[in-house]
Enzyme design. Structure first.
Site, PDB file in Angstrom:
ATOM      1  N   ALA A  21       0.841  -1.200   0.000  1.00 18.55           N
ATOM      2  CA  ALA A  21       0.000   0.000   0.000  1.00 18.55           C
ATOM      3  C   ALA A  21       0.873   1.247   0.000  1.00 18.55           C
ATOM      4  O   ALA A  21       2.086   1.166   0.191  1.00 18.55           O
ATOM      5  CB  ALA A  21      -0.903  -0.022   1.227  1.00 18.55           C
ATOM      6  N   CYS A  22       0.241   2.389  -0.198  1.00 17.20           N
ATOM      7  CA  CYS A  22       0.920   3.682  -0.190  1.00 17.20           C
ATOM      8  C   CYS A  22       1.751   3.830   1.098  1.00 17.20           C
ATOM      9  O   CYS A  22       1.242   3.493   2.155  1.00 17.20           O
ATOM     10  CB  CYS A  22      -0.134   4.784  -0.265  1.00 17.20           C
ATOM     11  SG  CYS A  22       0.508   6.439  -0.171  1.00 17.20           S
ATOM     12  N   PRO A  23       2.968   4.295   1.071  1.00 17.37           N
ATOM     13  CA  PRO A  23       3.714   4.819  -0.076  1.00 17.37           C
ATOM     14  C   PRO A  23       4.599   3.780  -0.757  1.00 17.37           C
ATOM     15  O   PRO A  23       5.527   4.138  -1.477  1.00 17.37           O
ATOM     16  CB  PRO A  23       4.583   5.892   0.575  1.00 17.37           C
ATOM     17  CG  PRO A  23       4.931   5.303   1.908  1.00 17.37           C
ATOM     18  CD  PRO A  23       3.763   4.459   2.325  1.00 17.37           C
ATOM     19  N   GLY A  24       4.323   2.479  -0.532  1.00 20.19           N
ATOM     20  CA  GLY A  24       5.160   1.397  -1.076  1.00 20.19           C
ATOM     21  C   GLY A  24       5.481   1.521  -2.561  1.00 20.19           C
ATOM     22  O   GLY A  24       6.655   1.596  -2.931  1.00 20.19           O
TER      23      GLY A  24
END
Lengths: 84, 184
Positions: A21-24
């Site tokens: 998920a963000c910021p991945g």
């Protein structure tokens, strides 16, 4: 670019950030861009819809060319060209 | 004609000097984050924003003050303390894994639930975000006054590669030179 044009691109560097998920995905893109040759295409695979807009804006800031995205099976293939 | 040239040269010289002065004063492409909250949700948000900015090649400085200093404690480490500091230390969370939530704490169930839900959605844990921050060169500056007040010692903090110990003067210097400053 159209879906067909995007699919026909030769990808120099692919990043699979699916399942993160963000910021991945943005961090994976940032890490991987160094391994993509200048002028080459990088493809970021993401299961997070926000990645499209995030990578597009990031390309604007980093002066890379955002090429477009394709949605497939609940994931997004995001394409960009490293310009410098 | 030569008079006109002289005037023009002088004008260019003056303009160049003004441009140089302005450039020296212009804020850097940097983000300064003041982190005061010792809550898990605020701390996670701080690191996500810091990492987003780092991905944009911005310089990122995080100033940890008050409750936030406890989130940098390493539960495996300890330090010699006086009675008051020991008591304070017992009341403060012992590291990032013990941070409470600002909402829905539910007597300790909230943080466990939110960590599980975040894992389910592929979101990075606070500890993973901290590791990424270290990789991306995000700097952490710990407020020495807060450490004194809370009785937190350097020896009990996590091993973070870009960490130093400063006062508010450094924080002011950092945010006055950066384009953005946030306080959480």
């Amino acid at each position: 670019m159209t879906k067909e044009e995007l699919e026909a691109l030769t990808v120099a560097k692919q990043v699979d950030a699916r399942g993160t998920a963000c910021p991945g995905p943005l961090l994976e893109a940032k890490r991987a861009i160094a391994a993509c040759p200048v002028g080459g295409v990088m493809e970021v695979l993401s299961s997070d819809e926000g990645t499209k807009e995030d990578v597009s804006r990031w390309c604007g800031k980093m002066q890379h060319a955002y090429l477009g995205d394709i949605e497939a099976d609940g994931c997004w293939r995001v394409f960009m060209r490293r310009t410098k | 004609m030569s008079d006109a040239n002289d005037t023009r040269d002088e004008l260019i010289k003056q303009l160049l000097a003004r441009v140089e002065a302005l450039e020296a004063k212009a804020p850097k492409d940097a983000l300064t984050l003041g982190v005061m909250s010792g809550d898990l949700d605020y701390t996670i948000a701080s690191f996500i924003i810091a990492l987003g900015a780092a991905a944009y090649d911005m310089e990122v400085d995080m100033f940890f003050t008050f409750w936030a200093t406890a989130s940098l404690r390493d539960p495996k480490k300890s330090a010699k303390k006086n009675l008051l500091d020991t008591m304070f230390g017992m009341m403060l969370p012992r590291g990032s894994k013990k941070l409470p939530l600002s909402k829905m704490q539910m007597m300790g169930m909230g943080p466990v639930m939110i960590r599980n839900v975040m894992k389910l959605h592929g979101a990075k844990s606070l500890e993973e975000l901290m590791k990424d921050a270290a990789d991306f060169g995000v700097r952490i500056h710990v407020c020495t006054m807060s450490m004194d007040v809370m009785g937190i010692k350097k020896e009990e903090l996590i091993g973070y590669p870009h960490m130093d110990f400063v006062g508010v003067g450094t924080f002011v210097d950092m945010f006055s030179k950066s384009k953005q400053c946030w306080f959480m």
